[in-house]
Design a protein around this motif. Sequence first.
Motif, mmCIF file in Angstrom:
data_model
loop_
_atom_site.group_PDB
_atom_site.id
_atom_site.type_symbol
_atom_site.label_atom_id
_atom_site.label_comp_id
_atom_site.label_asym_id
_atom_site.label_seq_id
_atom_site.Cartn_x
_atom_site.Cartn_y
_atom_site.Cartn_z
ATOM 1 N N SER A 1 -4.545 7.369 -1.219
ATOM 2 C CA SER A 1 -3.995 5.643 -1.282
ATOM 3 C C SER A 1 -4.213 5.291 -2.555
ATOM 4 O O SER A 1 -4.963 5.605 -3.338
ATOM 5 C CB SER A 1 -4.792 5.384 0.185
ATOM 6 O OG SER A 1 -6.169 4.166 -0.144
ATOM 7 N N GLU A 2 -3.333 4.301 -2.598
ATOM 8 C CA GLU A 2 -3.555 2.973 -4.036
ATOM 9 C C GLU A 2 -2.551 1.665 -3.487
ATOM 10 O O GLU A 2 -1.858 1.702 -2.294
ATOM 11 C CB GLU A 2 -2.368 3.724 -5.035
ATOM 12 C CG GLU A 2 -1.139 3.719 -4.755
ATOM 13 C CD GLU A 2 -0.244 4.581 -5.892
ATOM 14 O OE1 GLU A 2 -0.578 3.500 -7.079
ATOM 15 O OE2 GLU A 2 0.099 5.248 -5.874
ATOM 16 N N ASN A 3 -3.604 0.451 -3.435
ATOM 17 C CA ASN A 3 -2.956 -0.404 -2.965
ATOM 18 C C ASN A 3 -2.604 -1.451 -4.095
ATOM 19 O O ASN A 3 -3.105 -0.855 -5.696
ATOM 20 C CB ASN A 3 -4.452 -1.358 -2.892
ATOM 21 C CG ASN A 3 -5.436 -1.524 -1.429
ATOM 22 O OD1 ASN A 3 -4.510 -0.754 -0.617
ATOM 23 N ND2 ASN A 3 -6.837 -1.216 -1.495
ATOM 24 N N VAL A 4 -1.344 -1.798 -3.740
ATOM 25 C CA VAL A 4 -0.515 -2.267 -4.772
ATOM 26 C C VAL A 4 -1.138 -4.190 -5.401
ATOM 27 O O VAL A 4 -0.561 -4.582 -3.822
ATOM 28 C CB VAL A 4 1.345 -2.141 -4.083
ATOM 29 C CG1 VAL A 4 2.197 -3.156 -5.142
ATOM 30 C CG2 VAL A 4 1.334 -0.929 -3.877
ATOM 31 N N VAL B 1 7.465 4.866 -9.452
ATOM 32 C CA VAL B 1 7.339 5.424 -10.689
ATOM 33 C C VAL B 1 7.909 6.479 -10.252
ATOM 34 O O VAL B 1 8.173 6.877 -9.273
ATOM 35 C CB VAL B 1 5.917 6.058 -10.100
ATOM 36 C CG1 VAL B 1 4.887 4.759 -9.889
ATOM 37 C CG2 VAL B 1 5.604 6.682 -8.860
ATOM 38 N N THR B 2 7.743 7.199 -11.775
ATOM 39 C CA THR B 2 8.783 8.494 -12.205
ATOM 40 C C THR B 2 7.709 9.072 -13.064
ATOM 41 O O THR B 2 7.307 9.425 -14.083
ATOM 42 C CB THR B 2 9.692 8.003 -13.266
ATOM 43 O OG1 THR B 2 11.017 7.111 -12.350
ATOM 44 C CG2 THR B 2 10.898 9.298 -13.661
ATOM 45 N N ASP B 3 7.965 10.394 -12.435
ATOM 46 C CA ASP B 3 6.313 11.373 -12.532
ATOM 47 C C ASP B 3 5.309 10.756 -13.295
ATOM 48 O O ASP B 3 4.734 11.296 -13.822
ATOM 49 C CB ASP B 3 7.093 12.022 -14.708
ATOM 50 C CG ASP B 3 6.902 13.249 -14.191
ATOM 51 O OD1 ASP B 3 6.512 13.909 -13.638
ATOM 52 O OD2 ASP B 3 7.041 13.623 -15.738
ATOM 53 N N ALA B 4 5.237 10.294 -12.369
ATOM 54 C CA ALA B 4 3.730 9.397 -12.699
ATOM 55 C C ALA B 4 2.261 10.375 -12.306
ATOM 56 O O ALA B 4 2.730 10.490 -10.994
ATOM 57 C CB ALA B 4 3.973 8.379 -11.882
ATOM 58 N N ASN B 5 1.092 10.595 -12.988
ATOM 59 C CA ASN B 5 0.229 11.560 -12.465
ATOM 60 C C ASN B 5 -0.952 10.519 -11.526
ATOM 61 O O ASN B 5 -0.742 8.646 -12.279
ATOM 62 C CB ASN B 5 -0.117 11.662 -14.046
ATOM 63 C CG ASN B 5 -1.756 12.454 -13.943
ATOM 64 O OD1 ASN B 5 -1.796 13.488 -12.960
ATOM 65 N ND2 ASN B 5 -2.625 11.946 -13.844
ATOM 66 N N PHE B 6 -1.359 11.102 -10.695
ATOM 67 C CA PHE B 6 -2.395 10.290 -9.585
ATOM 68 C C PHE B 6 -3.419 11.146 -10.171
ATOM 69 O O PHE B 6 -3.243 12.728 -9.953
ATOM 70 C CB PHE B 6 -1.557 10.747 -8.107
ATOM 71 C CG PHE B 6 -2.610 9.573 -7.228
ATOM 72 C CD1 PHE B 6 -2.315 8.788 -7.165
ATOM 73 C CD2 PHE B 6 -3.414 10.591 -6.345
ATOM 74 C CE1 PHE B 6 -3.147 7.410 -6.607
ATOM 75 C CE2 PHE B 6 -4.774 9.450 -5.984
ATOM 76 C CZ PHE B 6 -4.056 8.147 -5.551
ATOM 77 N N LYS C 1 1.384 -0.527 -0.472
ATOM 78 C CA LYS C 1 0.028 0.240 -0.022
ATOM 79 C C LYS C 1 0.752 1.348 -0.195
ATOM 80 O O LYS C 1 1.975 1.502 0.943
ATOM 81 C CB LYS C 1 -0.917 -0.225 1.570
ATOM 82 C CG LYS C 1 -1.992 0.725 1.455
ATOM 83 C CD LYS C 1 -2.821 0.795 2.658
ATOM 84 C CE LYS C 1 -4.057 2.324 2.419
ATOM 85 N NZ LYS C 1 -4.490 2.204 3.982
ATOM 86 N N ILE C 2 0.144 2.224 -0.790
ATOM 87 C CA ILE C 2 1.117 3.687 -0.699
ATOM 88 C C ILE C 2 -0.398 4.823 -0.493
ATOM 89 O O ILE C 2 -0.931 4.791 -0.457
ATOM 90 C CB ILE C 2 1.752 4.163 -2.298
ATOM 91 C CG1 ILE C 2 3.157 2.365 -2.695
ATOM 92 C CG2 ILE C 2 2.209 4.836 -2.058
ATOM 93 C CD1 ILE C 2 3.641 2.909 -1.812
ATOM 94 N N GLU C 3 0.531 5.771 0.734
ATOM 95 C CA GLU C 3 -0.547 6.671 1.020
ATOM 96 C C GLU C 3 0.022 8.265 0.717
ATOM 97 O O GLU C 3 1.587 8.361 1.269
ATOM 98 C CB GLU C 3 -1.336 6.503 2.001
ATOM 99 C CG GLU C 3 -1.847 5.098 2.558
ATOM 100 C CD GLU C 3 -1.788 5.115 4.070
ATOM 101 O OE1 GLU C 3 -3.002 5.638 4.717
ATOM 102 O OE2 GLU C 3 -1.119 4.630 4.600
#
Length: 484
Positions: A418-421, A430-435, A399-401
């Motif tokens: 938040s996003e679950n992996v 991640v590199t310059d990835a949009n959320f 998980k990433i928050e």
Amino acid sequence: MKNLFYLIIAFFSLTLTLNSCEDDGDWDDITGGQFGFTIERDDYFIEKSVGEANQMKYNVVTNYDFASVPMKIKYTSSLNGTLKLGNVNLQPNTEYTLTNKENILTYVGNVAGTHDVKITARNEKGVTKEETFSLKYGISEFTHTFTGGTADIYQADETPYLMKIVPSSGQPNTGYEIKFNSYNGNIKLNGVAVQTGQFYPLPNIDNFTVILATNQVGQGALDYTIKNATVQSSYNIQQTVIARKIVIESMNINALNVLPNSQMSLIGVVKKTPVTANTTIKYKTWISASSNNNTSGIQNTNNAYTSFALGANGAFSINFNALQAGNYTYNIQVQDEYGNESDVKSFNVVVAPEITFVGAMAMNVDFRFVLQFSGVKTYLKDFKRSFKAVAGGSATIIKIEYNITFDHMGQPRNYNFSENVTNGTNTYEVTDANFGTGTLEMAYVVNIPNPPITNLQAKIKATSSTGAVLEQTLTPTYNFTGGL
């Protein structure tokens, strides 16, 4: 004109000479050639009594891999005698395959005189070498013979030689002594250890035993002397001793990704060849490469050998600890009691915390505004992030928050995402990835100060499958532009 004639004659003479050398094979002998070889041999031999053995070193030194080009030898002798290669009796003028580079030939002369033993070696490329051994035989007051040493001899093997002395007709059969002049190893006479440089009596000349054992690999010899009251003769026994081998038959490390301060183990099987009852070996471990230049990040013997007793069927097992985070090349090598070493077995090991952020982190937040008739609406549209999170050992990142806080026109704002992996991963990057945030409306205002965003701060939090949590704070950049 006369000088020109002589030059032409000289040219054709040289051409004929070179062609002759090429045709009869001498060309390879002159240059050595790709498939050339030489013979390393003994040159000096003492006179022996008829019926006694001469041992002759006959080593082949090639310009190529010896095993890649088959070779054969044959021999002739000017007088009656017998020749053996190892324990194979050779017949004159008969070709035999030479399978080893290092050889010991044994010749026994059956009549008195000088025996010229001519040995010819020829490989399949047509290169030939001829060596002649001149061996003198005479009639003496006694004859000495021995048998043994024809089987493979390995380091520390006790090799027995059954010996015998036969006096000539009318000569006494008592008063004989033996002295061992030199040998790089241990000597036993009739089962009792003896020293070099002193004579020992031989009460039974019909049957006595000399036992040799050495750790020296390669060719060596025992030089010894036998005497009676009136005469003495010198002899030697040549040996080719084969190195024993020690092999890491299998070796496994319990894990290639571990946490700091965790215990590790190496489990495998180590075999000695030939098999021996001695289970004692030595092992050493060391780190040959590390990401942090730390050769002690995992416990090791610092490339120094440590004694170890193998278990049943060569079982090997040691425990050690991972100490500090890093990427390491961990090595192990073993050694037998004679100093022979195995090949090196290497492992790439990663020691890392349950979870860590690696490298720089960055975030850019995208704010938008839309003009209305009586004012302006503001929005948090989305954000882009760059970071790398790594889980250590058997853990995975699940998980990433994200937490973004700022003041908008003086008013504090706080947003969580938040996003679950899916299925977890050892590394999340991640590199310059949009959320996408869903275009969150922040406020409706009449007038907007420039800039309306102050005190912008973000936190990125990662959670591992083991429950470990790591959070890091950063200051994002941002855009504030019109339109959605």
